[in-house]
Design an enzyme around this catalytic site. Sequence first.
Site, PDB file in Angstrom:
ATOM      1  N   HIS A 132       4.808  -7.210   0.881  1.00 27.99           N
ATOM      2  CA  HIS A 132       4.699  -6.911  -0.540  1.00 27.99           C
ATOM      3  C   HIS A 132       3.807  -7.932  -1.244  1.00 27.99           C
ATOM      4  O   HIS A 132       4.187  -9.098  -1.426  1.00 27.99           O
ATOM      5  CB  HIS A 132       6.100  -6.889  -1.178  1.00 27.99           C
ATOM      6  CG  HIS A 132       6.080  -6.577  -2.635  1.00 27.99           C
ATOM      7  ND1 HIS A 132       7.005  -7.108  -3.523  1.00 27.99           N
ATOM      8  CD2 HIS A 132       5.241  -5.811  -3.387  1.00 27.99           C
ATOM      9  CE1 HIS A 132       6.737  -6.666  -4.732  1.00 27.99           C
ATOM     10  NE2 HIS A 132       5.673  -5.883  -4.676  1.00 27.99           N
ATOM     11  N   GLU A 191       5.789 -11.265  -0.187  1.00 27.95           N
ATOM     12  CA  GLU A 191       7.132 -11.118   0.381  1.00 27.95           C
ATOM     13  C   GLU A 191       7.013 -10.404   1.720  1.00 27.95           C
ATOM     14  O   GLU A 191       6.394  -9.335   1.801  1.00 27.95           O
ATOM     15  CB  GLU A 191       8.032 -10.290  -0.539  1.00 27.95           C
ATOM     16  CG  GLU A 191       8.451 -10.989  -1.806  1.00 27.95           C
ATOM     17  CD  GLU A 191       9.356 -10.118  -2.663  1.00 27.95           C
ATOM     18  OE1 GLU A 191      10.366 -10.639  -3.171  1.00 27.95           O
ATOM     19  OE2 GLU A 191       9.059  -8.915  -2.827  1.00 27.95           O
ATOM     20  N   SER A 242       7.342  -2.073  -3.170  1.00 22.30           N
ATOM     21  CA  SER A 242       7.960  -3.117  -3.983  1.00 22.30           C
ATOM     22  C   SER A 242       9.476  -2.989  -4.043  1.00 22.30           C
ATOM     23  O   SER A 242      10.142  -3.844  -4.620  1.00 22.30           O
ATOM     24  CB  SER A 242       7.389  -3.076  -5.407  1.00 22.30           C
ATOM     25  OG  SER A 242       7.595  -1.798  -5.988  1.00 22.30           O
ATOM     26  N   ASN A 292      11.458  -8.546  -7.477  1.00 15.35           N
ATOM     27  CA  ASN A 292      11.802  -7.434  -8.363  1.00 15.35           C
ATOM     28  C   ASN A 292      13.300  -7.307  -8.588  1.00 15.35           C
ATOM     29  O   ASN A 292      13.724  -6.769  -9.615  1.00 15.35           O
ATOM     30  CB  ASN A 292      11.219  -6.130  -7.819  1.00 15.35           C
ATOM     31  CG  ASN A 292       9.743  -6.017  -8.106  1.00 15.35           C
ATOM     32  OD1 ASN A 292       9.248  -6.550  -9.090  1.00 15.35           O
ATOM     33  ND2 ASN A 292       9.012  -5.340  -7.235  1.00 15.35           N
TER      34      ASN A 292
END
Length: 296
Positions: free
Chosen positions: A145, A157, A124, A195
């Site tokens: 991800h 992702e 992540s 994130n």
Amino acid sequence: MAEVKKLGVIGAGLMGNGIAHVAALSGVPVVLVDVNPAALEKALATITKNLDRQASRDVSKGGIPAGAKEAALARITTGTDFAGFADCDMVIEAATENEEIKKKIFASLCPVLRPDAILASNTSSIPITRLGAATDRPGRFVGMHFFNPVPMMKLVEVIRGLATDDATVGVVKALAERMGKTVVEAADYPAFVVNRVLCPMLNEAVFALMEGVGDVVAIDNGMKLGANHPMGPLELADFVGLDTLYSVLKVLHEGLGDPKYRPCPLLAKYVEAGWLGRKSGKGFYDYSTTPPTPTR
């Protein structure tokens, strides 16, 4: 390689079993490997329970047709060593968010893989270029991800490292779309897209709590009702895992050198206490009660 006909998944935890679930449901045979046999048993039980839940819903409302559950489970095989990956077209690593652990896994894994096999990490936040450089196949290494819970969350992702080739990205995007996911391509900067934006917001909520701007309920209700978020930031942090949030923030802080990404000291204290959120039973909420009780 035009498509992935057999997929390996490393790690039978929350993310790994979710990835195996959606891959098998999409028609891809899966080899799920974990060093802990108990984790594999738990993963299969979780996948079965989640497939049962999907089977109970109408197909028009996100359910699965009759027979799909049994077919998906039949496509999953499990094991405790990497030998099962020898004929896989691609392997996704979904181990704990620790760079050194991932590199040790790759060192043992790469000699087993076919030379043309693709290797992906579900990291992540850790730089894909750096992870890929620790393997024998940086051109066929990519970030993939997924988001928790994998069967429900639609986003993946795909992160291209400096050396990742176009063909690898194409195969991985096609696999994600076959799984029913929407792909966002992210550049290889710390924490990627989601994130990079989300974790500083969660961190700021912890700072607001530490500084007494509001208590847990005030902060979470404020964002749910004032910003129309489905979960408050502290509730979401508990769901993500406070150790995972802390790790991502450290990667952001170290990778970008900007003090705005400094993990909140209160977050560090919760992690030190073992209060990691839902998975440990206590975080910003105590989950031993119904409903959960705020801890501050």
